[in-house]
Motif scaffolding. Structure first.
Motif, PDB file in Angstrom:
ATOM      1  N   ASP A 161      59.373 -20.041  74.179  1.00  0.00           N
ATOM      2  CA  ASP A 161      58.113 -20.152  73.574  1.00  0.00           C
ATOM      3  C   ASP A 161      57.371 -19.103  74.086  1.00  0.00           C
ATOM      4  O   ASP A 161      56.002 -19.236  74.172  1.00  0.00           O
ATOM      5  CB  ASP A 161      57.191 -21.484  73.833  1.00  0.00           C
ATOM      6  CG  ASP A 161      57.330 -21.833  75.364  1.00  0.00           C
ATOM      7  OD1 ASP A 161      57.770 -21.196  76.009  1.00  0.00           O
ATOM      8  OD2 ASP A 161      56.610 -22.879  75.474  1.00  0.00           O
ATOM      9  N   LEU A 162      57.629 -17.906  74.336  1.00  0.00           N
ATOM     10  CA  LEU A 162      56.835 -16.808  74.660  1.00  0.00           C
ATOM     11  C   LEU A 162      55.721 -16.084  73.739  1.00  0.00           C
ATOM     12  O   LEU A 162      55.057 -15.390  74.001  1.00  0.00           O
ATOM     13  CB  LEU A 162      57.899 -15.772  75.405  1.00  0.00           C
ATOM     14  CG  LEU A 162      58.178 -15.748  76.714  1.00  0.00           C
ATOM     15  CD1 LEU A 162      59.058 -14.632  77.128  1.00  0.00           C
ATOM     16  CD2 LEU A 162      57.231 -16.091  77.743  1.00  0.00           C
ATOM     17  N   GLY A 163      56.151 -16.477  72.406  1.00  0.00           N
ATOM     18  CA  GLY A 163      55.567 -16.021  71.221  1.00  0.00           C
ATOM     19  C   GLY A 163      55.782 -14.502  71.013  1.00  0.00           C
ATOM     20  O   GLY A 163      54.834 -13.533  70.806  1.00  0.00           O
ATOM     21  N   LEU A 164      57.026 -14.126  71.162  1.00  0.00           N
ATOM     22  CA  LEU A 164      57.489 -12.695  70.735  1.00  0.00           C
ATOM     23  C   LEU A 164      57.318 -12.345  69.509  1.00  0.00           C
ATOM     24  O   LEU A 164      57.869 -13.321  68.759  1.00  0.00           O
ATOM     25  CB  LEU A 164      58.943 -12.515  71.532  1.00  0.00           C
ATOM     26  CG  LEU A 164      59.234 -12.705  72.938  1.00  0.00           C
ATOM     27  CD1 LEU A 164      60.570 -12.581  73.441  1.00  0.00           C
ATOM     28  CD2 LEU A 164      58.261 -11.530  73.589  1.00  0.00           C
ATOM     29  N   ALA A 165      57.184 -11.205  69.045  1.00  0.00           N
ATOM     30  CA  ALA A 165      57.128 -10.979  67.677  1.00  0.00           C
ATOM     31  C   ALA A 165      58.842 -10.728  66.988  1.00  0.00           C
ATOM     32  O   ALA A 165      59.701 -10.559  68.187  1.00  0.00           O
ATOM     33  CB  ALA A 165      56.264  -9.520  67.226  1.00  0.00           C
ATOM     34  N   LYS A 166      58.763 -10.441  66.205  1.00  0.00           N
ATOM     35  CA  LYS A 166      60.539 -10.495  65.353  1.00  0.00           C
ATOM     36  C   LYS A 166      60.816  -9.019  66.090  1.00  0.00           C
ATOM     37  O   LYS A 166      60.309  -7.900  66.255  1.00  0.00           O
ATOM     38  CB  LYS A 166      60.432 -10.402  64.160  1.00  0.00           C
ATOM     39  CG  LYS A 166      61.992 -10.335  63.503  1.00  0.00           C
ATOM     40  CD  LYS A 166      61.710 -10.529  61.807  1.00  0.00           C
ATOM     41  CE  LYS A 166      63.280 -10.257  61.552  1.00  0.00           C
ATOM     42  NZ  LYS A 166      63.278 -10.590  60.002  1.00  0.00           N
ATOM     43  N   GLY A 167      62.050  -8.934  66.683  1.00  0.00           N
ATOM     44  CA  GLY A 167      62.369  -7.968  67.433  1.00  0.00           C
ATOM     45  C   GLY A 167      61.957  -7.416  68.692  1.00  0.00           C
ATOM     46  O   GLY A 167      62.421  -6.564  69.317  1.00  0.00           O
TER      47      GLY A 167
END
Length: 677
Positions: free
Chosen positions: A333-339
């Motif tokens: 659940d780090l909130g990374l964007a796609k890619g």
């Protein structure tokens, strides 16, 4: 002109040190000299068997400093062999100490092991008084201008009449306190010896406080009677009575650096073995670190602060940051964007406040000033041990919130870094599009070294591809070894105009990394590295790469070649091993001979490893054969003054010239000696 034995000047240790103080005390002469005395006092009371626990530093109005401990007290008897008393032999004699015998030195993790520092401090003083309380009596030994003797009068006056006495017998007077024990050294440095140097008392006291915090049970007091120098921060005048350890040490260093101390922390420790001249040697370490911005790192070895870092700091940062990055990759659940990728080890290192304390016997220092530790073996052994301990800490659910906070801070830094790198990449592309070729920022794939610049001993390895870079990264000594990966075969730029050569990515990157100019403007003294080494696979493709690089350097960097700075490495094509014994071989004939040798000397199974590329080599094998300056075999590239026509023929002339040359060489080959079956 006369040139006889009488024309040769011979100096004793005192004269030589006063004439060349930096030889024994480094460039920061007075700070190092005073720190040597404080280190001795802390080390004396850090050992519980010595019966003491306190160190007192007194700053006098005349610029002299007293360092007192309540340990055993220096020896005061007379050595029958030399006639010197114990104080003169300990503090007034170079290369004398209690840690040279094998049974003590092999396991000692003290700050002073050379028997030089404290004596050198006395040698450069105008006056030194050493007072010893021992066995109910008090003994005094003075030194004037570095020599033992007696001053007239009772005051601490460096200008009082002085009588030299190398073999003075000490006579004690009764102590007012019969149970008092310990040693006090009051020293005033001679301004005529080091007229351009001064004591940074803040730095000296900071190191004293740090040493006390790393020495359980040691109490430190600082008395300011009116120090004539700069104002001293109140925190450094405060007494220290505990608690001890890297946790309180980190607070001290963050306060000194005026940076925030981390609220959440990892406190870990470990131990292992590294290799010294004595063989396998135990070491131990402890570390406290936490998320903080800006980053603060403080490294200590054997209680000595090493502002230049070195092997132990590199290992601590590497082990900690890699373990945290690995743990972060498992957080969902780090909130990374796609890619988008998570934070990397370098991002954790950039947002970490860290204090590491390493204890390593027989450690290698960079100099008597002890500003850095230089030991690849310590680095290699310590980094994975730190990583293991941090991995265990991070996996503990009780530390989950700390890991999460650390990771989020690292991710913010990673995003800012990647954005900046993207902007730089776009700027470089724009510069190239305009044909300027003037963008001298370093390529992102460069694996840098801590040391750079002419005379630093730094080395740059131009290696074949990213896989070889991975091997170098695992095997190198990051203190002085850098590396850059080449994409395939470098272009043949022989005879190119500079603007045309710069249009080639590989050439442009090499020019920016070296930073010394090209052709007529190439200046070896401006080069960022002392040696440039080509590290290609031990096969024909690797030979082609080396040839292209040699041609490039002969054309564009000839002054570096003439200065003896360019080399070709010889990685082995085969490794023949039999248990712990390994033989490195360049070709099949050497391989066959090595196999026969091992089979003849042992019944163990013989294995043959063929290195298809540098990326497949074991890190230890790569260090032994390519990286280790003491064991590797390299070929120096020489100028081609006698073969300029051949260089032109092979790299710049018409194809007919190359065909003629190959036919001529082939005609001289004895085909009957070739195995063509």
């Amino acid at each position: 002109m006369s040139y006889t034995a009488a024309d040769i000047t011979e100096l004793d240790d005192v004269q030589h040190t006063r004439l060349r103080p930096a030889v024994n005390l480094g460039l920061d002469i007075l700070n190092t000299a005073l720190r040597e005395l404080i280190d001795n006092a802390v080390e004396e009371v850090a050992d519980p068997s010595h019966g003491g626990s306190s160190v007192t530093i007194t700053l006098h109005t005349d610029g002299s400093v007293s360092v007192a401990d309540d340990g055993r007290g220096l020896p005061v008897d007379t050595d029958a062999a030399t006639g010197k008393n114990g104080i003169v032999k300990t503090l007034g004699t170079a290369r004398a100490g209690g840690k040279f015998s094998a049974h003590t030195d092999a396991s000692s993790t003290g700050a002073g092991l050379n028997g030089i520092g404290a004596a050198a401090a006395v040698f450069i003083s105008a006056r030194t008084d050493v007072t010893v309380h021992r066995a109910g009596k008090t003994y005094l030994q003075s030194f004037g201008g570095g020599y033992p003797g007696v001053f007239e009068g009772k005051d601490f006056d460096p200008n009082a009449p002085f009588t030299r006495s190398d073999t003075q017998k000490l006579r004690g007077t009764n102590n007012r306190k019969p149970n008092a024990q310990g040693t006090e050294v009051r020293i005033l440095f001679d301004s005529t010896v080091v007229p351009d140097s001064s004591i940074d008392i803040g730095e000296v006291l900071l190191r004293a406080h740090a040493a006390a915090r790393m020495s359980p049970g040691v109490h430190l007091a600082v008395v300011d009677e009116g120090w004539p120098g700069d104002e001293i921060p109140p925190a450094l005048l405060a007494p220290f009575d505990g608690p001890w350890g890297t946790d309180t040490l980190l607070d001290l260093m963050c306060t000194a650096a005026d940076t925030p101390a981390p609220v959440v922390r990892a406190v870990v420790e470990g131990r292992g073995e590294y290799t010294t001249g004595r063989g396998p040697t135990p070491f131990r370490w402890s570390l406290t670190a936490g998320p903080a911005e800006p980053a603060t790192v403080a490294a200590f070895c054997n209680t000595v602060r090493t502002p230049g870092g070195g092997s132990h700091l590199t290992a601590a940062v590497k082990g900690l940051s890699e373990a945290l990055a690995d743990r972060a990759s498992r957080i969902r659940d780090l909130g990374l964007a796609k890619g988008e990728e998570g934070p990397e080890p370098q991002d954790f290192a950039a947002v970490t406040a860290l204090a590491v304390d390493t204890r390593a016997p027989d450690v290698s220092w960079d100099s008597q000033a002890k500003t850095a530790v230089s030991s690849r073996s310590l680095n290699v052994a310590m980094a994975p041990d730190v990583a293991r301990s941090v991995t265990i800490w991070a996996a503990n659910p009780a530390n989950g919130d700390a890991v999460s906070l650390w990771t989020k801070l690292a991710l913010e830094y990673a995003r800012a870094r990647r954005s900046a790198e993207g902007a730089k990449a776009r700027s470089r592309a724009a510069s190239k599009a305009k044909g300027l070729g003037t963008n001298l920022s370093l390529p992102p794939k460069l694996l840098p070294s801590r040391e750079t610049g002419r005379g630093s001993g730094a080395e740059l390895f131009l290696c074949e591809g990213d896989s070889a870079l991975g091997t170098i990264k695992a095997a190198r000594d990051a203190t002085f070894q850098a590396a850059f990966p080449l994409k395939g075969k470098p272009p043949n730029v022989y005879g190119f105009a500079l603007s045309k050569a710069r249009a080639k990515d590989e050439f442009d990157s090499i020019e920016r990394i070296l930073g010394c100019g090209v052709r007529d403007n190439c200046d070896p003294e401006q080069c960022r590295y002392d040696r440039i080494l080509f590290a290609s696979d031990a096969d024909p493709d690797g030979g082609n790469i080396n040839s292209s690089l040699i041609s490039m350097f002969l054309d564009f960097y000839r002054p570096l070649v003439e200065a003896g700075m360019v080399y070709v490495t010889l990685p082995p094509l085969f490794v023949v091993k039999n248990g712990d014994e390994r033989i490195y071989c360049q070709d099949e004939s050497e391989r066959d001979a090595a196999v026969a040798q091992l089979k003849a000397t042992s019944k163990k199974r013989v294995e043959v490893q063929r290195n298809k590329g540098l990326g497949e080599m074991d890190a230890d094998d790569f260090w032994n054969t390519v990286l280790d300056p003491q064991r590797r075999t390299v070929i120096r590239v020489h100028p081609d003054d006698d073969e300029k026509n051949l260089h032109h023929t092979l790299f710049g002339g018409p194809p007919e010239g190359r065909r003629t040359w190959m036919a001529d060489v082939a005609s001289r080959v004895d085909t009957s000696a070739l195995d063509l079956d």
